[in-house]
Scaffold this motif. Structure first.
Motif, mmCIF file in Angstrom:
data_model
loop_
_atom_site.group_PDB
_atom_site.id
_atom_site.type_symbol
_atom_site.label_atom_id
_atom_site.label_comp_id
_atom_site.label_asym_id
_atom_site.label_seq_id
_atom_site.Cartn_x
_atom_site.Cartn_y
_atom_site.Cartn_z
ATOM 1 N N SER A 122 -1.174 0.098 4.524
ATOM 2 C CA SER A 122 -1.353 -0.552 3.231
ATOM 3 C C SER A 122 -1.345 0.533 2.168
ATOM 4 O O SER A 122 -1.296 1.716 2.478
ATOM 5 N N VAL A 123 -1.368 0.097 0.901
ATOM 6 C CA VAL A 123 -1.413 1.062 -0.201
ATOM 7 C C VAL A 123 -2.788 1.000 -0.853
ATOM 8 O O VAL A 123 -3.224 -0.055 -1.317
ATOM 9 N N THR A 124 -3.478 2.135 -0.868
ATOM 10 C CA THR A 124 -4.771 2.239 -1.542
ATOM 11 C C THR A 124 -4.583 3.080 -2.800
ATOM 12 O O THR A 124 -4.122 4.224 -2.717
ATOM 13 N N ALA A 125 -4.887 2.507 -3.966
ATOM 14 C CA ALA A 125 -4.757 3.258 -5.217
ATOM 15 C C ALA A 125 -6.102 3.861 -5.590
ATOM 16 O O ALA A 125 -7.146 3.232 -5.406
ATOM 17 N N LEU A 126 -6.070 5.097 -6.098
ATOM 18 C CA LEU A 126 -7.271 5.752 -6.628
ATOM 19 C C LEU A 126 -7.052 5.908 -8.126
ATOM 20 O O LEU A 126 -6.081 6.535 -8.538
ATOM 21 N N ILE A 127 -7.924 5.300 -8.917
ATOM 22 C CA ILE A 127 -7.767 5.426 -10.365
ATOM 23 C C ILE A 127 -9.068 5.902 -10.999
ATOM 24 O O ILE A 127 -10.140 5.863 -10.372
ATOM 25 N N ASP A 147 7.530 -0.153 0.388
ATOM 26 C CA ASP A 147 8.215 -0.227 1.693
ATOM 27 C C ASP A 147 7.511 0.628 2.738
ATOM 28 O O ASP A 147 7.358 0.219 3.887
ATOM 29 N N LEU A 148 7.084 1.818 2.327
ATOM 30 C CA LEU A 148 6.456 2.743 3.283
ATOM 31 C C LEU A 148 5.184 2.151 3.879
ATOM 32 O O LEU A 148 4.834 2.429 5.024
ATOM 33 N N ALA A 149 4.507 1.325 3.091
ATOM 34 C CA ALA A 149 3.226 0.777 3.555
ATOM 35 C C ALA A 149 3.386 -0.156 4.755
ATOM 36 O O ALA A 149 2.398 -0.531 5.393
ATOM 37 N N GLU A 150 4.649 -0.525 5.074
ATOM 38 C CA GLU A 150 4.831 -1.349 6.276
ATOM 39 C C GLU A 150 4.568 -0.525 7.540
ATOM 40 O O GLU A 150 4.189 -1.059 8.571
ATOM 41 N N ASP A 151 4.816 0.767 7.450
ATOM 42 C CA ASP A 151 4.649 1.618 8.636
ATOM 43 C C ASP A 151 3.602 2.712 8.486
ATOM 44 O O ASP A 151 3.192 3.312 9.477
ATOM 45 N N TYR A 152 3.230 3.002 7.243
ATOM 46 C CA TYR A 152 2.330 4.140 7.006
ATOM 47 C C TYR A 152 1.124 3.674 6.186
ATOM 48 O O TYR A 152 1.171 2.642 5.530
ATOM 49 N N THR A 153 0.093 4.507 6.228
ATOM 50 C CA THR A 153 -1.070 4.286 5.372
ATOM 51 C C THR A 153 -0.876 5.174 4.146
ATOM 52 O O THR A 153 -0.797 6.394 4.273
ATOM 53 N N VAL A 154 -0.741 4.547 2.988
ATOM 54 C CA VAL A 154 -0.455 5.319 1.770
ATOM 55 C C VAL A 154 -1.692 5.324 0.873
ATOM 56 O O VAL A 154 -2.288 4.274 0.625
ATOM 57 N N VAL A 155 -2.088 6.513 0.427
ATOM 58 C CA VAL A 155 -3.184 6.625 -0.543
ATOM 59 C C VAL A 155 -2.603 7.316 -1.762
ATOM 60 O O VAL A 155 -2.068 8.423 -1.669
ATOM 61 N N ILE A 156 -2.660 6.635 -2.902
ATOM 62 C CA ILE A 156 -1.949 7.144 -4.079
ATOM 63 C C ILE A 156 -2.868 7.228 -5.295
ATOM 64 O O ILE A 156 -3.587 6.281 -5.610
ATOM 65 N N VAL A 157 -2.863 8.398 -5.938
ATOM 66 C CA VAL A 157 -3.586 8.562 -7.201
ATOM 67 C C VAL A 157 -2.623 8.214 -8.322
ATOM 68 O O VAL A 157 -1.471 8.655 -8.309
#
Ligand SMILES: Nc1ncnc2c1ncn2[C@@H]1O[C@H](COP(=O)(O)OP(=O)(O)OP(=O)(O)O)[C@@H](O)[C@H]1O
Ligand SMILES: [Mg+2]
Length: 306
Positions: A73-78, A246-256
């Motif tokens: 999934s995509v986790t956003a850090l704000i 798209d990447l979140a289908e296969d990877y764990t994404v953490v994005i600032v």
């Protein structure tokens, strides 16, 4: 006279009542409630951060942060500048180890394995948890060499005279990996006929997707991104955003990100840090943007400060 002041104070308190009904006495002395960061989700956690503190010398940059990050999934850090987003991100693959003045306390588990274990293998950790930085930073080498750099460095791909002599030349594997990684990073179409060209000849947006391809080539499970699109124009930014989804289908994404719309568009859950290095609220992205518990979070995302 004193009566008038009291009345004014009462009105102020009324105005700062949080949407959930929790009373706050004003923006800066709001008390953070544990329930605001206790994010529950379906599925498994990829990373489990507990009671994480970071100091740079005497400066307490990150304060007692606990959060579970769901896999794939995509986790956003704000949060406003200086609130500790990059510091937090760097904790997730022990990049802060490289900063002399930094001291980290607490626990970060990757699939139940403590990454701060003194015996942890840092090379292995950084293969599993890759990082993409704010400014694209390709090496002054060919596009192909940029992508295969990691696997070659780790010895997963062997090339050159010695490898040929011992019959271990992986040139074909290298081309397959380069093609696959560039395709995953949505760059293949644009560079397939110029793989031997210097990567520095690519546009900024292409360079950033190349850096993502370089990160993917190592076979990571988690991808950390620190404002990966902040130096790019809107079209290049939207390509990165599509790619992240798209990447979140296969990877764990953490994005600032500093871009609220971006966080709202691409992330599944959002963590809001506020000044002082505190995690104030962490929840589904829709909840954070539509109906946050914290008054300060509401003020921040509606642009009243930050
Ligand atoms: N290498 C370092 N040495 C000393 N202090 C640092 C270092 N990196 C960060 N800090 C301090 O730690 C605090 C948090 O910084 P950090 O870079 O994590 O914030 P940030 O939320 O990523 O900010 P920005 O949005 O501006 O990138 C700041 O007060 C900063 O000055
Ligand atoms: Mg930062």
């Amino acid at each position: 006279m004193s009566n008038a002041v009291d009345t004014e104070r009462d009105t102020d308190t009324e105005l700062t009542e949080a949407p959930s009904g929790k009373r706050t006495t004003g923006e800066s002395d709001e008390t953070v409630e544990e329930a605001w960061t206790d994010y529950r989700f379906d599925g498994d956690a990829k990373l489990d951060v507990e009671n994480l503190d970071v100091w740079y010398g005497d400066e307490h940059a990150l304060k007692d942060v606990s959060m579970e990050i769901p896999e794939e999934s995509v986790t956003a850090l704000i949060g406003p500048s200086g609130c500790g987003k990059s510091t937090y991100l760097r904790c997730l693959n022990r990049m802060n180890d490289r900063i002399k003045s930094a001291r980290v306390e607490g626990s970060v588990k990757l699939d139940d394995t403590e990454i701060y274990d003194p015996n942890a293998n840092l090379v292995e950790l950084r293969k599993r948890v890759g990082m993409v930085f704010q400014s694209p930073n390709p090496f002054p080498k060919s596009i192909r060499e940029n992508v295969s750099y990691g696997p070659r460095k780790h010895g997963d791909i062997e090339k050159g005279l010695l490898a040929r002599l011992f019959g271990r030349d992986d040139t074909e594997e290298e081309y397959d990996l380069v093609e696959q990684s560039l395709k995953q990073a949505a760059l293949w179409e644009e560079v397939s006929d110029r793989l031997e060209d210097n990567a520095l000849g690519l546009s900024g947006g292409q360079q950033q997707r190349l850096c993502i391809a370089r990160c993917l080539a190592v076979g990571p499970e988690v991808i950390l991104m620190d404002e990966p699109a902040s130096a790019l124009d809107p079209i290049a930014t939207s390509k990165i955003e599509d790619l992240v989804e798209d990447l979140a289908e296969d990877y764990t994404v953490v994005i600032v990100t500093h871009n609220m719309q971006q966080a709202a568009r691409i992330s599944d859950q959002t963590a809001v840090f506020l000044t002082g290095g505190e995690l104030v609220e962490y929840d589904d992205t829709d909840k954070i943007f539509e109906n946050p518990e914290s008054q300060r979070v509401e003020d921040y995302i509606t642009g009243k400060f930050g």
